[in-house]
Scaffold this active site. Structure first.
Site, PDB file in Angstrom:
ATOM      1  N   GLU A   1       0.828  -1.211   0.000  1.00  0.00           N
ATOM      2  CA  GLU A   1       0.000   0.000   0.000  1.00  0.00           C
ATOM      3  C   GLU A   1       0.858   1.255   0.000  1.00  0.00           C
ATOM      4  O   GLU A   1       1.962   1.285   0.570  1.00  0.00           O
ATOM      5  CB  GLU A   1      -0.940   0.058   1.214  1.00  0.00           C
ATOM      6  CG  GLU A   1      -2.162  -0.834   1.107  1.00  0.00           C
ATOM      7  CD  GLU A   1      -1.963  -2.165   1.791  1.00  0.00           C
ATOM      8  OE1 GLU A   1      -2.792  -3.070   1.584  1.00  0.00           O
ATOM      9  OE2 GLU A   1      -0.953  -2.313   2.517  1.00  0.00           O
ATOM     10  N   THR A   2       0.329   2.277  -0.641  1.00  0.00           N
ATOM     11  CA  THR A   2       0.870   3.640  -0.611  1.00  0.00           C
ATOM     12  C   THR A   2      -0.286   4.552  -0.251  1.00  0.00           C
ATOM     13  O   THR A   2      -1.401   4.379  -0.756  1.00  0.00           O
ATOM     14  CB  THR A   2       1.444   4.038  -1.980  1.00  0.00           C
ATOM     15  OG1 THR A   2       2.533   3.162  -2.298  1.00  0.00           O
ATOM     16  CG2 THR A   2       1.928   5.482  -1.985  1.00  0.00           C
TER      17      THR A   2
END
Length: 292
Positions: free
Chosen positions: A61-62
């Protein structure tokens, strides 16, 4: 390229600089938890820019920190995998909050309130640890027999190896199985082709005589994309509701995750009244500028 040409190119493509951090979540030691990339002050970025950057970082995830759209929240976060946007995820929640605080964020009240697609998530500080209030499960109850048979095959298990199984979906779509021992869990070598498209969590108790007293449960998370996630907040949130609610786990416990991957994640779980809090340490590893 001359300095002037570089400046012209930057203006032409509307490129801007953003404060950027990469942090390690659920670990007080760098490189032992679950990494997260965080872009601060990302309100001017388009959906496409966010998705492209998350695809480029290639982390699970970002996240992107933005101004909230409601006065009840302290900040807003958008959470992207390399392939899509998520309404909620656990380690991005704690990691994003850590970066927001490190960037000068001040909460309106005693708790921090994060706005995300899934709604408002409450976060509290306990020394160096951050904890989020686990959201209600979107889906719970027994895993369907045909689905369970697929999981048994995909995890290469004997049918009697599973003690119980339950849906523990707080947003991403996790289901989970309980095994007899940590040894059994750590020995798993899943066939991701069989469980492709499923999010399968596996949990087993630590036995003090064999495993020590550093944690109470061991967890592994096999994602729909075909890899093992190091330390998973949303899965642990769903597991906590199942394990505590069914009397398998006490009202407070510690889960270990990431062992097979060389990590040492520790997830601190506590039930207070009717709420379950999922917490852990967050460590900053990279600080700099993202040019987008």
């Amino acid at each position: 390229m001359t300095g002037r040409s570089a400046r012209q190119l930057r203006v032409q493509h509307n490129i801007s600089k953003y404060v950027f951090q990469q942090v390690d979540v659920f670990s007080s030691q760098p490189l032992k938890g679950n990494p997260l990339a965080v872009v601060v002050g990302a309100d001017a970025l388009t959906d496409r820019q966010m998705a492209s950057f998350a695809n480029w970082t290639n982390l699970s995830e970002t996240t992107f920190l933005l101004q909230p759209t409601t006065g009840d929240a302290d900040y807003r976060v958008r959470i992207f995998t390399p392939a899509r946007e998520l309404p909620f995820a656990g380690h991005p929640t704690l990691g994003s909050c850590h970066v927001w605080l490190a960037s000068g964020g001040k909460s309106k009240g005693s708790e921090i309130v994060q706005e995300c697609e899934a709604g408002l998530i409450r976060i509290r500080r306990d020394g160096d640890r951050l904890s989020f209030a686990a959201p209600r499960l979107n889906r719970c109850g027994p895993v369907e027999p045909e689905m369970l048979a697929r999981i048994v095959k995909g995890l290469r298990l004997a049918e009697d190896a599973i003690v119980d199984a339950n849906w523990v979906d707080s947003g991403p779509g996790w289901m989970a199985v309980l095994l007899h021992s940590r040894e059994d869990l750590l020995a798993l070598r899943p066939d991701f082709g069989v469980i492709s498209g499923l999010r399968v969590g596996v949990v087993a108790p630590w036995h003090a005589a064999e495993d020590g007293r550093d944690a109470d449960f061991e967890v592994r998370a096999f994602t729909a994309a075909g890899f093992e996630d190091p330390v998973t907040g949303s899965l642990n949130a769903g597991l906590a509701r199942w394990l505590i609610g069914s009397g398998i786990a006490p009202r407070a416990y510690v889960a270990s995750q990431g062992t097979v991957l060389g990590r040492a994640g520790r997830v601190h779980v506590e039930q207070v009244g009717g709420e379950i809090w999922i917490g852990g340490a967050v460590t900053s590893c990279i600080e700099g500028t993202a040019i987008l």
